[in-house]
Each structure stands twice: as structure tokens, then as C-alpha cells.
Design an enzyme around this catalytic site. Structure first.
Site, PDB file in Angstrom:
ATOM      1  N   ARG A 140       0.832  -1.218   0.000  1.00  0.00           N
ATOM      2  CA  ARG A 140       0.000   0.000   0.000  1.00  0.00           C
ATOM      3  C   ARG A 140       0.857   1.256   0.000  1.00  0.00           C
ATOM      4  O   ARG A 140       0.580   2.199  -0.739  1.00  0.00           O
ATOM      5  CB  ARG A 140      -0.944   0.014   1.203  1.00  0.00           C
ATOM      6  CG  ARG A 140      -2.038  -1.046   1.148  1.00  0.00           C
ATOM      7  CD  ARG A 140      -2.830  -1.098   2.423  1.00  0.00           C
ATOM      8  NE  ARG A 140      -1.923  -1.424   3.532  1.00  0.00           N
ATOM      9  CZ  ARG A 140      -2.208  -1.247   4.803  1.00  0.00           C
ATOM     10  NH1 ARG A 140      -3.359  -0.735   5.175  1.00  0.00           N
ATOM     11  NH2 ARG A 140      -1.341  -1.563   5.745  1.00  0.00           N
TER      12      ARG A 140
ATOM     13  N   ASN B 290      -6.028  -2.843   2.115  1.00  0.00           N
ATOM     14  CA  ASN B 290      -5.976  -4.298   2.263  1.00  0.00           C
ATOM     15  C   ASN B 290      -7.393  -4.831   2.356  1.00  0.00           C
ATOM     16  O   ASN B 290      -8.291  -4.131   2.845  1.00  0.00           O
ATOM     17  CB  ASN B 290      -5.221  -4.689   3.536  1.00  0.00           C
ATOM     18  CG  ASN B 290      -3.719  -4.529   3.403  1.00  0.00           C
ATOM     19  OD1 ASN B 290      -3.180  -4.451   2.307  1.00  0.00           O
ATOM     20  ND2 ASN B 290      -3.040  -4.482   4.535  1.00  0.00           N
TER      21      ASN B 290
END
Length: 119
Positions: A44, A62
Site C-alpha cells: 500500500r 488491504n
């Protein structure tokens, strides 16, 4: 002679109007989901960094399925560059098994002001 000039002018205006209209919808939006070893490897953070470098907007997060998902918006060539990065590069410790892209569409304006990580 006057009717030929009118047709030429009308055609010219239509051509200009169609070019202006096509410029209005020059942004692209796409959703993505990346599978593989993409959690616990700073995927990320690297995604957000790459998006900012390219100048695209959107988000990343996520999932409970162990994947990473999000949305990218921007100029078509920049979104395509981000798609390539998501499917082939990722973070240094990641392993990308599958990149699924969906809801690809042209948009007239960006829906986000930056690129963020969602929790």
C-alpha cells in the site's frame, strides 16, 4: 458559392465542437484488486508513492481476503502506467500473482483530490 461557405463553416464548427467535447472526458477511472504476497510487504505504501509520482488520484486498501484493492483515476496514459506498475512491479518484497482490473471507464472529472491509503 454562399451555400458552400456555410457548409464549410458548419462542418468546421462541428469538428471543433467534437474535439472540445472529447477533451472534456479525457480522464480514466479503473478499479483493481491485486493477489499474491501483497500484504505485510508495504504494498500500500509503495502504491501510494507510485501514484503520487505519476500524478494519479484514488485509493488503496488491504482486504480480508489477503488482497489489495483500490481505484485509480487520472489521464489515460498515467492510469495505464499505474496499471502496469500494479500488475508487474509492486513493492520490492511483494509477489504479484494476479492483477484484476474492472469498471474501466472514461470520466469527465476526477472524484478524488489525491491518492490515499484506506483502512
Amino acid at each position: 458559392m454562399c451555400s458552400v461557405v456555410k457548409v464549410t463553416v458548419c462542418f468546421g464548427l462541428l469538428l471543433i465542437m467534437s474535439k472540445v467535447g472529447s477533451l472534456a472526458a479525457r480522464f480514466k477511472s479503473i478499479d483493481y484488486e491485486i493477489s499474491g504476497r501483497v500484504q505485510g510487504v508495504c504494498f500500500r505504501m509503495y502504491t501510494e508513492d507510485q501514484a503520487r509520482k505519476l500524478g494519479v488520484v484514488g485509493w488503496v486498501r488491504n482486504t480480508r481476503r489477503g488482497t489489495v484493492e483500490g481505484q485509480v483515476q487520472g489521464k489515460e496514459e498515467l492510469v495505464n502506467s499505474m496499471k502496469n506498475w500494479l500488475s508487474k512491479v509492486g513493492s520490492p518484497s511483494s509477489r504479484i500473482d494476479k492483477a484484476h482490473f474492472s469498471n474501466e471507464k472514461e470520466i469527465s472529472k476526477l472524484e478524488f483530490s489525491n491518492f490515499t491509503t484506506r483502512y
